[in-house]
Design a protein around this motif. Structure first.
Motif, mmCIF file in Angstrom:
data_model
loop_
_atom_site.group_PDB
_atom_site.id
_atom_site.type_symbol
_atom_site.label_atom_id
_atom_site.label_comp_id
_atom_site.label_asym_id
_atom_site.label_seq_id
_atom_site.Cartn_x
_atom_site.Cartn_y
_atom_site.Cartn_z
ATOM 1 N N MET A 172 0.818 -1.360 0.041
ATOM 2 C CA MET A 172 0.099 -0.086 -0.114
ATOM 3 C C MET A 172 0.887 1.222 -0.024
ATOM 4 N N ARG A 173 1.980 1.241 0.768
ATOM 5 C CA ARG A 173 3.059 2.362 0.840
ATOM 6 C C ARG A 173 3.420 2.586 -0.885
ATOM 7 N N GLN A 174 3.784 1.454 -1.580
ATOM 8 C CA GLN A 174 4.062 1.412 -2.979
ATOM 9 C C GLN A 174 2.965 2.165 -3.717
ATOM 10 N N VAL A 175 1.777 1.901 -3.615
ATOM 11 C CA VAL A 175 0.728 2.129 -4.445
ATOM 12 C C VAL A 175 0.719 4.036 -4.115
ATOM 13 N N ILE A 176 0.629 4.201 -2.930
ATOM 14 C CA ILE A 176 0.382 5.683 -2.557
ATOM 15 C C ILE A 176 1.690 6.420 -2.905
ATOM 16 N N LEU A 177 2.985 6.337 -2.857
ATOM 17 C CA LEU A 177 3.990 6.811 -3.279
ATOM 18 C C LEU A 177 4.146 6.870 -4.941
ATOM 19 N N ASN A 178 3.633 5.758 -5.680
ATOM 20 C CA ASN A 178 3.667 5.829 -6.870
ATOM 21 C C ASN A 178 2.711 6.988 -7.303
ATOM 22 N N LEU A 179 1.322 7.007 -6.773
ATOM 23 C CA LEU A 179 0.681 8.048 -7.251
ATOM 24 C C LEU A 179 0.842 9.441 -6.739
ATOM 25 N N LEU A 180 1.442 9.712 -5.648
ATOM 26 C CA LEU A 180 1.928 11.002 -5.128
ATOM 27 C C LEU A 180 3.011 11.251 -6.056
ATOM 28 N N SER A 181 4.052 10.488 -6.607
ATOM 29 C CA SER A 181 5.288 10.807 -7.083
ATOM 30 C C SER A 181 4.712 11.212 -8.410
ATOM 31 N N ASN A 182 3.694 10.664 -9.097
ATOM 32 C CA ASN A 182 3.089 10.938 -10.256
ATOM 33 C C ASN A 182 2.422 12.297 -10.215
ATOM 34 N N ALA A 183 1.884 12.581 -9.187
ATOM 35 C CA ALA A 183 1.070 13.959 -9.233
ATOM 36 C C ALA A 183 2.176 15.026 -9.014
ATOM 37 N N VAL A 184 3.484 14.751 -8.160
ATOM 38 C CA VAL A 184 4.294 15.726 -7.696
ATOM 39 C C VAL A 184 5.072 15.999 -9.344
ATOM 40 N N LYS A 185 5.285 14.936 -10.122
ATOM 41 C CA LYS A 185 6.116 14.959 -11.327
ATOM 42 C C LYS A 185 5.289 15.711 -12.458
ATOM 43 N N PHE A 186 4.053 15.623 -12.550
ATOM 44 C CA PHE A 186 3.559 16.214 -13.649
ATOM 45 C C PHE A 186 2.608 17.523 -13.220
#
Length: 511
Positions: free
Chosen positions: A381-395
């Motif tokens: 679940m940490r991997q899920v949330i970090l992936n989504l947050l990283s995408n949001a920050v990246k774009f």
């Protein structure tokens, strides 16, 4: 360090032991298709089937003709009082018995295809004998009955016999003609010799009736041939469908084998690459921190930092590939425990906060109060949330905003929503970004490119938890990613909505 494959099965990339099956399967499909496209529906192609149907009809209706002959004989005796008609009845029944005998013999013999013409001629000869018997019936006379009275009886009997013969012999081509052409000839001869108007009228009626019934029986015969032709076509279509299904199953099996081989290859190569990559990261970190002494050339120190950053980026990519390959190979096991989705989301926000501040992006958290724990794999679940947050920050562009929500679903589960006001994704590209290695046009143009595995991994992890992933986005309006966990993952049931007031939200804002 090399990672050995544990079992001999893993060494098999693709099983080629059944590769030979495609050739006969393809050959069968082609032959079936050609038979369907070029198959003839001509009557000659179904002579044997039609003859067998006629034999069955003759045997099942064998009692009809004797009953008709008995009825005509009884009425004839009543009208004329002359027993000579009994001789005709015996002759007719004998001819009919020959036809029934032939039918029984043919049924026992199981007619071969090359014997069909022979048996057809035999049955036509039997019908010709019946015709001669009916022609004899025409020659019967009754002076005491009166021409009109006996002519009416004779005509009625012939019409009934004509109809009965047409119904019983339409499966045998030309049988009706063989039976009643002698009758028409006898009537025509009688009309010419006697000039009796009753016989002339009867001849016309029987002739016209014969022509009409010949036409109708021919149509019925062709209809039966068409029905027979449809049966093998249906069988061929079923056979082709079964063959196509077999080919589809074989293709699916090979695709699954190829996909499994790809996953094994990726897993093996990822392990092989991570080992020397860890050494590169370790040595570059030692050199950049100058643990063993200073680097005299500052350019070298800059190079070591670049090596370390590039190595970390490559390691992250390899880890994503390894995770996806494990999921596809069915080797991604969950280590489930009771954890708080709110706490995990809060920790993950803190982990990406530094990157967000560097781009002056504000992260706002809206968490429901009193959310119970969920039964999930915390690391996943940490991997899920970090992936989504990283995408949001990246774009998300500089000065943008990201909103993170955790709350209840309508079905009693829990959801996590991460929404940004970035450039968004065109609706037609959403299926692309959700596929493995797929990237949208915005990601391709971005300087921060990845493998395109983040969202597929998120989907796969949520699927392992029986959850759901929803991606909503519009161009120039931002993107919202929603991770949903089902109600059975929640360790405490949600009370009825009408029993408690609406829960308050805990709001946090990260500048």
């Amino acid at each position: 360090m090399s990672i050995a494959v544990s079992t001999s099965t893993d060494k098999i990339i693709v099983d080629k032991s059944r590769s030979h099956r495609n050739k006969p399967v393809s050959k069968t499909v082609r032959a079936t298709r050609e038979r369907l496209q070029t198959g003839s529906s001509a009557p000659s192609g179904f002579e044997r089937e039609m003859l067998n149907l006629y034999i069955g009809s003759a045997l099942h209706g064998a009692i009809a003709m004797p009953l008709l002959v008995a009825l005509i004989t009884a009425v004839g005796i009543y009208l004329s009082g002359n027993l000579s008609i009994v001789v005709w009845a015996v002759m007719t029944l004998s001819a009919h018995a020959i036809t029934v005998f032939l039918a029984r013999k043919a049924r026992k013999e199981d007619i071969a295809a090359d014997k069909v013409p022979v048996w057809r001629r035999r049955f036509l000869i039997g019908q010709l004998l019946m015709g001669l018997c009916w022609a004899t019936f025409v020659t019967q006379d009754c002076a005491a009955c009166g021409d009109i009275r006996y002519g009416f009886f004779e005509g009625t009997g012939l019409l009934i016999a004509l109809a009965a013969t047409a119904m019983g012999t339409f499966l045998l081509r030309n049988a009706l003609l063989y039976t009643f052409l002698p009758v028409v000839a006898a009537l025509a001869f009688s009309s010419l010799t006697t000039g009796d108007p009753a016989h002339v009228g009867l001849t016309g009626v029987i002739s016209l009736s014969l022509l009409f019934l010949v036409f109708m029986t021919d149509r019925m015969n062709r209809a039966n041939v068409h029905i027979l032709s449809m049966q093998p076509e249906k069988d061929d279509l079923i056979a082709e469908l079964e063959v196509a299904k077999s080919m589809s199953d074989e293709a699916r099996r090979r695709a699954e084998e190829a996909n499994l081989a790809k996953s094994r290859f990726l897993a093996s190569m990822s392990h092989e690459l991570r080992t020397p990559l860890n050494a590169i990261l370790g040595f570059s970190e030692v050199m950049s921190t100058e643990v063993l002494g200073p680097l005299n050339n500052p350019t070298y120190k800059e190079y070591t930092s670049d090596i370390h950053r590039s190595g970390e980026h490559l390691l992250n990519l390899i880890n994503e590939i390894l995770d996806l390959s494990r999921i596809e190979a069915g080797r991604y096991d969950l280590n489930e425990e009771a954890v708080s989705l709110v706490d995990i989301a809060d920790d993950c926000i803190g982990m990406v906060q530094l990157r967000a501040r560097a781009k002056t992006i504000g992260i706002h958290a809206q968490f429901e109060q009193g959310m119970p724990a969920v039964w999930v794999d915390e690391k996943a679940m940490r991997q899920v949330i970090l992936n989504l947050l990283s995408n949001a920050v990246k774009f998300t562009s500089s000065g943008g905003e990201i909103t993170v929500k955790v709350g209840w679903t309508a079905g009693g589960g829990q959801y996590l929503s991460i929404k940004d006001n970035g450039p968004g994704i065109p609706e037609e590209e959403i299926p692309i970004v959700l596929s493995a290695f797929g990237q949208g046009s915005i990601a391709i143009k971005s300087a921060e490119q990845g493998t395109g595995l983040g969202l597929p991994i998120v989907q796969a992890i949520l699927a392992k938890h029986n959850g759901e992933f929803i991606l909503r986005s519009k161009l120039r309006e931002g993107t919202e990613a929603i991770a949903i966990l089902p109600a059975r993952r929640v360790l405490e049931s949600l009370p009825a909505v009408e029993d408690v007031p609406a829960p308050a939200r805990r709001r946090k804002s990260f500048a």
